[in-house]
Design an enzyme around this catalytic site. Structure first.
Site, PDB file in Angstrom:
ATOM      1  CB  VAL A   1       8.263  -2.252   2.196  1.00  0.00           C
ATOM      2  CG1 VAL A   1       9.342  -1.546   3.009  1.00  0.00           C
ATOM      3  CG2 VAL A   1       7.397  -1.232   1.459  1.00  0.00           C
TER       4      VAL A   1
ATOM      5  CE  LYS B   1      -0.656   4.209   4.894  1.00  0.00           C
ATOM      6  NZ  LYS B   1       0.239   3.094   4.534  1.00  0.00           N
TER       7      LYS B   1
ATOM      8  N   GLY C   1       6.649   7.727   3.158  1.00  0.00           N
ATOM      9  CA  GLY C   1       7.509   6.842   2.373  1.00  0.00           C
ATOM     10  C   GLY C   1       8.973   7.167   2.534  1.00  0.00           C
TER      11      GLY C   1
ATOM     12  CG  ASP D   1      -2.548   6.296   3.009  1.00  0.00           C
ATOM     13  OD1 ASP D   1      -1.955   5.303   3.449  1.00  0.00           O
ATOM     14  OD2 ASP D   1      -1.949   7.287   2.522  1.00  0.00           O
TER      15      ASP D   1
ATOM     16  CE  LYS E   1       0.827   7.604   4.133  1.00  0.00           C
ATOM     17  NZ  LYS E   1       0.983   7.640   2.654  1.00  0.00           N
TER      18      LYS E   1
END
Length: 439
Positions: free
Chosen positions: A17, A106, A135, A202, A206
């Site tokens: 990224v 996150k 995202g 993950d 979030k």
């Protein structure tokens, strides 16, 4: 060319990224200046290893291993390093130096969000994190700004692309979990150690972020109930398909009405669940993400798109950078996080939903009555039953499979009842217990 004020931008991290963010900041400098009202000058990129290969190679003179020196004097600091430390320390240093910060981290926000937001409030800075929850999908601003005058009742999200890719292929191709996971690792959708994805860590991070925003309540990560997808197999997929469902790993954030004399509360949970194939989330394929929001006044809203990917996530990061630049130009203090509702977070045992229970039982008279009686005694009402013989034996009892759909039941009641079924003597094996979401 308009003579814009210049804002110094420091970038921490140049991975998939970060390298795309650096490239786009330079490639679209004039357009971004027009949109932000300021020229965004990338003054440096902090990395661990200057010589490491990167997806898009930035100018070498921008690279440094001295993040702390880079932070000093920056107007905007973009943190794309990942992990907890040193990212936490660097973000706090940036905030205390007067910079606004942009992050896609996150894990950091789910564990240290209150500390970071409090630090920003103390100095009038602002934290931007659109890329941290889904995202490229714009969901943070809609929850924080667009729906600020509404009451969000429920969020259901497919927020992990790796698990959606795996479950989607298991559903559409009849593939086994281990085979699809190996393909996902080969294609780069899954890490060599896929634990964070397939065990739901993950998605839980979030979910904590989304619930905090939606319900104006601090949601600690340890308050999020989490289950992964490693127990999902082909037989469960086949049973779901036969019943008109698809299995998705869902992040569910829900406002719960209080019992008599009690106020509202919230539930935040991540688990594989059955969802009707007519529901919009059922049509989310591949590694895509989607967030389905139910609000009191706005009704049902769906946000869909790429949940990961370097250039896709860079789009969300740059949107935050432009917002931060506009705030610098306009002046004033940053907008803090709203957590004044402070709603209690209930354990998963107090959640009410429907279930599909799959049992292997002795194929003999009276078994179904015993199972039905046990469920009834546990305050679990049967909606549907389907029985198939999976193993026959000459002269001896065979094995039958029962797929039982329930009406809504309390999770704690259901869990205790399933334990009693497992110990009843007529149940050979509890194959699966899946919640049904999306009603």
């Amino acid at each position: 060319m308009t003579d814009y004020r210049r804002l110094r931008v420091a970038l921490l991290g140049a991975g998939a990224v970060g390298s795309q963010v650096a490239a786009l900041l330079r490639q679209h400098a004039d357009e971004l200046a027009d949109r932000a009202g300021a020229r965004l000058e990338l003054v440096g990129i902090a990395v661990r290893d200057i010589d490491a290969p990167r997806d898009v190679e930035p100018p070498r003179e921008l690279l440094t291993t001295d993040a702390e020196s880079l932070i000093v004097g920056a107007d905007i600091v973009i943190e794309l390093m990942g992990g907890i430390e040193p990212a936490r320390t660097y973000l706090l240093q940036a905030i205390n130096s007067g910079a606004d910060v942009v992050t896609a981290n996150k894990a950091l926000l789910a564990t240290h969000g209150p500390e970071i937001f409090d630090a920003a409030d103390q100095v009038g800075a602002e934290v931007y994190y659109e890329a941290a929850a889904a995202g490229a999908i714009p969901i943070i601003r809609p929850l924080r700004d667009s729906l600020a005058g509404d009451r969000v009742q429920r969020i259901m999200g497919i927020v992990n692309g790796t698990t959606n890719y795996i479950l989607d292929r298991m559903d559409t191709e009849g593939a086994e979990f281990s085979d699809v996971l190996a393909d996902a690792q080969r294609l780069g959708y899954a890490e060599s150690d896929p634990t964070a994805d397939v065990e739901g860590y993950d998605a839980a991070q979030k979910a904590a972020i989304l619930a905090s925003l939606a319900f104006h309540t601090t949601v600690p990560l340890e308050s999020v109930h989490r289950e992964g997808i490693t127990a999902i197999d082909k037989s469960m997929m086949d049973a779901a398909r036969h019943a008109g469902y698809v299995i998705k790993l869902l992040a569910v954030c829900e406002r719960l009405a209080g019992e008599a004399g009690e106020g509202e509360s919230i539930s935040v949970r991540v688990y594989p669940a059955l969802i009707d194939r007519a529901h919009p989330l059922a049509s989310v394929h591949g590694a895509n993400n989607a967030v389905f929001v139910q609000a009191e006044a706005a009704g049902n809203l769906m946000f869909y798109g790429a949940g990961a990917g370097g250039v896709q996530t860079a789009s969300a990061v740059l949107g935050d950078v432009v917002s931060a630049a506009r705030r610098h130009i306009a002046g004033g203090v940053g907008v803090g996080e709203s957590t004044l509702a402070n709603l209690p977070i209930v354990p998963v045992g107090r959640v009410t939903t429907r279930y599909q229970i799959t049992l292997e039982v002795d194929d003999q008279p009276g078994v179904l009555a015993t199972v039905a009686g046990t469920l009834s005694d546990g305050r679990v009402s049967i909606a549907t039953v389907e029985q198939t013989v999976v193993q026959e034996s000459n002269g001896a009892p065979g094995v039958a499979r029962l797929v039982i759909g329930t009406h809504k039941a309390l999770e704690q009641d259901l869990s205790e009842t399933v334990d009693r079924l497992a110990a009843s003597g007529v149940v050979e094996r509890v194959v699966s217990v899946l919640r049904v979401e999306g009603d």
